[in-house]
Design a protein around this motif. Sequence first.
Motif, PDB file in Angstrom:
ATOM      1  N   LEU A   1       1.792  -2.179  -0.466  1.00 56.70           N
ATOM      2  CA  LEU A   1       2.500  -1.544   1.000  1.00 56.70           C
ATOM      3  C   LEU A   1       0.974  -0.788   1.348  1.00 56.70           C
ATOM      4  CD1 LEU A   1       6.124  -0.244   0.683  1.00 56.70           C
ATOM      5  CD2 LEU A   1       5.430  -2.578   1.447  1.00 56.70           C
ATOM      6  N   GLN A   2       0.239  -0.270   0.669  1.00 56.62           N
ATOM      7  CA  GLN A   2      -0.914   0.695   0.974  1.00 56.62           C
ATOM      8  C   GLN A   2      -1.444  -0.251   1.464  1.00 56.62           C
ATOM      9  OE1 GLN A   2      -2.359   3.428  -1.716  1.00 56.62           O
ATOM     10  NE2 GLN A   2      -2.807   5.153  -0.150  1.00 56.62           N
ATOM     11  N   GLU A   3      -1.860  -0.970   0.059  1.00 59.83           N
ATOM     12  CA  GLU A   3      -3.234  -2.038   0.563  1.00 59.83           C
ATOM     13  C   GLU A   3      -3.067  -3.316   1.685  1.00 59.83           C
ATOM     14  OE1 GLU A   3      -5.302  -5.449  -2.006  1.00 59.83           O
ATOM     15  OE2 GLU A   3      -3.865  -5.128  -3.152  1.00 59.83           O
ATOM     16  N   ALA A   4      -1.292  -3.505   1.690  1.00 62.23           N
ATOM     17  CA  ALA A   4      -1.049  -4.740   2.573  1.00 62.23           C
ATOM     18  C   ALA A   4      -1.469  -3.422   4.399  1.00 62.23           C
ATOM     19  CB  ALA A   4       0.733  -5.165   2.390  1.00 62.23           C
ATOM     20  N   MET A   5      -1.192  -2.439   4.219  1.00 64.42           N
ATOM     21  CA  MET A   5      -0.982  -1.670   5.280  1.00 64.42           C
ATOM     22  C   MET A   5      -2.957  -1.678   5.692  1.00 64.42           C
ATOM     23  SD  MET A   5       1.434   1.570   5.724  1.00 64.42           S
ATOM     24  CE  MET A   5       1.092   2.108   7.616  1.00 64.42           C
TER      25      MET A   5
ATOM     26  N   GLY B   1      -6.924   5.644   7.752  1.00 62.38           N
ATOM     27  CA  GLY B   1      -6.637   6.288   6.495  1.00 62.38           C
ATOM     28  C   GLY B   1      -5.478   7.833   6.519  1.00 62.38           C
ATOM     29  N   VAL B   2      -6.651   8.668   7.306  1.00 62.17           N
ATOM     30  CA  VAL B   2      -5.873   9.685   7.696  1.00 62.17           C
ATOM     31  C   VAL B   2      -4.744   9.882   8.109  1.00 62.17           C
ATOM     32  CG1 VAL B   2      -6.741  12.005   8.618  1.00 62.17           C
ATOM     33  CG2 VAL B   2      -8.666  10.685   7.871  1.00 62.17           C
ATOM     34  N   MET B   3      -4.031   9.275   8.816  1.00 61.70           N
ATOM     35  CA  MET B   3      -2.889   9.687   8.901  1.00 61.70           C
ATOM     36  C   MET B   3      -2.559   8.461   8.545  1.00 61.70           C
ATOM     37  SD  MET B   3      -0.899  10.737  11.485  1.00 61.70           S
ATOM     38  CE  MET B   3      -1.254  10.267  12.975  1.00 61.70           C
ATOM     39  N   LEU B   4      -2.115   7.863   7.915  1.00 59.49           N
ATOM     40  CA  LEU B   4      -1.090   7.588   6.527  1.00 59.49           C
ATOM     41  C   LEU B   4      -1.223   7.916   5.517  1.00 59.49           C
ATOM     42  CD1 LEU B   4       0.369   5.227   5.250  1.00 59.49           C
ATOM     43  CD2 LEU B   4      -2.328   4.090   4.120  1.00 59.49           C
ATOM     44  N   GLY B   5      -2.647   9.311   5.122  1.00 61.95           N
ATOM     45  CA  GLY B   5      -1.967  10.149   3.742  1.00 61.95           C
ATOM     46  C   GLY B   5      -1.322  11.038   4.566  1.00 61.95           C
ATOM     47  N   TYR B   6      -1.716  11.051   6.114  1.00 62.70           N
ATOM     48  CA  TYR B   6      -0.675  12.909   6.292  1.00 62.70           C
ATOM     49  C   TYR B   6       0.589  11.943   6.518  1.00 62.70           C
ATOM     50  CZ  TYR B   6       1.049  15.688   9.885  1.00 62.70           C
ATOM     51  OH  TYR B   6       2.458  16.906  10.727  1.00 62.70           O
ATOM     52  N   MET B   7       0.868  10.611   7.025  1.00 62.16           N
ATOM     53  CA  MET B   7       2.478  10.517   7.226  1.00 62.16           C
ATOM     54  C   MET B   7       3.362  10.609   5.487  1.00 62.16           C
ATOM     55  SD  MET B   7       3.041  10.349   9.431  1.00 62.16           S
ATOM     56  CE  MET B   7       5.177  10.148   9.458  1.00 62.16           C
ATOM     57  N   GLU B   8       2.122  10.270   4.107  1.00 64.96           N
ATOM     58  CA  GLU B   8       2.278  10.236   2.914  1.00 64.96           C
ATOM     59  C   GLU B   8       3.234  12.126   2.101  1.00 64.96           C
ATOM     60  OE1 GLU B   8      -1.011   8.840   0.589  1.00 64.96           O
ATOM     61  OE2 GLU B   8      -0.180   6.674   0.768  1.00 64.96           O
ATOM     62  N   VAL B   9       2.126  12.890   3.144  1.00 63.98           N
ATOM     63  CA  VAL B   9       2.166  14.202   2.525  1.00 63.98           C
ATOM     64  C   VAL B   9       3.846  14.596   3.534  1.00 63.98           C
ATOM     65  CG1 VAL B   9       1.798  16.666   2.924  1.00 63.98           C
ATOM     66  CG2 VAL B   9      -0.136  14.899   2.570  1.00 63.98           C
ATOM     67  N   VAL B  10       3.341  14.288   4.873  1.00 64.53           N
ATOM     68  CA  VAL B  10       4.925  14.390   5.474  1.00 64.53           C
ATOM     69  C   VAL B  10       5.989  13.704   4.595  1.00 64.53           C
ATOM     70  CG1 VAL B  10       6.448  14.563   7.447  1.00 64.53           C
ATOM     71  CG2 VAL B  10       4.137  14.713   7.942  1.00 64.53           C
ATOM     72  N   GLY B  11       5.648  12.753   3.838  1.00 68.05           N
ATOM     73  CA  GLY B  11       7.809  12.174   3.533  1.00 68.05           C
ATOM     74  C   GLY B  11       7.448  12.912   2.090  1.00 68.05           C
ATOM     75  N   VAL B  12       6.314  13.015   1.161  1.00 71.26           N
ATOM     76  CA  VAL B  12       7.150  13.560   0.446  1.00 71.26           C
ATOM     77  C   VAL B  12       7.118  15.668   0.431  1.00 71.26           C
ATOM     78  CG1 VAL B  12       5.700  15.068  -1.543  1.00 71.26           C
ATOM     79  CG2 VAL B  12       4.836  13.141  -1.063  1.00 71.26           C
ATOM     80  N   CYS B  13       6.646  16.216   1.358  1.00 74.26           N
ATOM     81  CA  CYS B  13       7.570  17.517   1.974  1.00 74.26           C
ATOM     82  C   CYS B  13       8.955  17.073   2.343  1.00 74.26           C
ATOM     83  CB  CYS B  13       6.741  17.760   3.055  1.00 74.26           C
ATOM     84  SG  CYS B  13       5.212  18.655   2.855  1.00 74.26           S
ATOM     85  N   VAL B  14       9.421  15.962   3.249  1.00 71.77           N
ATOM     86  CA  VAL B  14      10.966  15.550   3.269  1.00 71.77           C
ATOM     87  C   VAL B  14      11.802  15.221   2.293  1.00 71.77           C
ATOM     88  CG1 VAL B  14      12.027  14.060   5.490  1.00 71.77           C
ATOM     89  CG2 VAL B  14      10.401  15.413   6.176  1.00 71.77           C
ATOM     90  N   CYS B  15      10.919  14.431   1.386  1.00 77.18           N
ATOM     91  CA  CYS B  15      11.767  13.919   0.614  1.00 77.18           C
ATOM     92  C   CYS B  15      11.592  15.561  -0.415  1.00 77.18           C
ATOM     93  CB  CYS B  15      11.493  13.125  -0.375  1.00 77.18           C
ATOM     94  SG  CYS B  15      11.260  11.077   0.366  1.00 77.18           S
TER      95      CYS B  15
ATOM     96  N   LEU C   1      -3.395  17.248  -1.315  1.00 79.21           N
ATOM     97  CA  LEU C   1      -2.320  16.800  -1.058  1.00 79.21           C
ATOM     98  C   LEU C   1      -2.609  15.616  -0.024  1.00 79.21           C
ATOM     99  CD1 LEU C   1      -0.083  14.766  -2.521  1.00 79.21           C
ATOM    100  CD2 LEU C   1       1.470  16.215  -1.321  1.00 79.21           C
ATOM    101  N   LEU C   2      -3.406  16.395   0.967  1.00 81.25           N
ATOM    102  CA  LEU C   2      -3.693  15.133   2.010  1.00 81.25           C
ATOM    103  C   LEU C   2      -5.447  14.560   2.228  1.00 81.25           C
ATOM    104  CD1 LEU C   2      -2.859  14.123   5.518  1.00 81.25           C
ATOM    105  CD2 LEU C   2      -3.714  16.584   5.870  1.00 81.25           C
ATOM    106  N   SER C   3      -5.955  15.833   1.588  1.00 82.40           N
ATOM    107  CA  SER C   3      -7.078  14.886   1.449  1.00 82.40           C
ATOM    108  C   SER C   3      -7.762  14.276   0.545  1.00 82.40           C
ATOM    109  CB  SER C   3      -7.939  16.442   1.157  1.00 82.40           C
ATOM    110  OG  SER C   3      -8.263  17.253   1.765  1.00 82.40           O
ATOM    111  N   SER C   4      -6.774  14.141  -0.437  1.00 76.57           N
ATOM    112  CA  SER C   4      -6.645  13.075  -1.916  1.00 76.57           C
ATOM    113  C   SER C   4      -6.140  12.037  -0.926  1.00 76.57           C
ATOM    114  CB  SER C   4      -6.567  13.687  -3.119  1.00 76.57           C
ATOM    115  OG  SER C   4      -6.029  12.793  -4.085  1.00 76.57           O
ATOM    116  N   SER C   5      -4.884  12.588  -0.659  1.00 74.55           N
ATOM    117  CA  SER C   5      -4.349  10.350  -0.024  1.00 74.55           C
ATOM    118  C   SER C   5      -5.927  10.183   0.656  1.00 74.55           C
ATOM    119  CB  SER C   5      -3.153  11.105   0.396  1.00 74.55           C
ATOM    120  OG  SER C   5      -2.607  10.162   1.090  1.00 74.55           O
ATOM    121  N   ALA C   6      -6.179  10.986   1.936  1.00 77.02           N
ATOM    122  CA  ALA C   6      -6.263  10.371   3.033  1.00 77.02           C
ATOM    123  C   ALA C   6      -7.858   9.155   2.476  1.00 77.02           C
ATOM    124  CB  ALA C   6      -6.684  11.744   3.742  1.00 77.02           C
TER     125      ALA C   6
END
Length: 133
Positions: free
Chosen positions: A41-45, A54-68, A96-101
């Motif tokens: 999914l990440q590659e498709a996006m 890319g930074v916003m996608l990383g931010y959303m991943e961190v938000v998802g991890v926090c919520v879950c 986590l955000l820096s690594s992902s973004a």
Amino acid sequence: NNNKNNDSKPLLSTFESLTAPTQFAILAAGVIFFFGIHNVLQEAMMNIEGFEYGVMLGYMEVVGVCVCSWVERTFIARETTRVAPLSAYPLLTFCLLSSSALSNMALNYINFPTKVVFRSCKLIPTMLVFRSC
């Protein structure tokens, strides 16, 4: 008391009745399966023409991890107290955000298989740091 807890959670009770190697195999297969879906999914996006978030996608991943994590800790584990000090969370979240973004932004310059290889290598420094502690 522990049996009473497991009786109210039949799936957990069933999982815990399995042998340790079987539990490990199920969990490892789950990690591989869901990381695979995540990466596809990440590659498709990132391959969508004009997608430069890319930074916003990383931010959303961190938000998802926090919520879950909050849902799991609150409603499944039923934890009422925090073990780690609150002061540890900002640095962990920033890392986590820096690594992902940064890895998402790197997809603008390298192909996806190369990113996966480099992401896999991040375990080596982690193991070295953990061993020295």
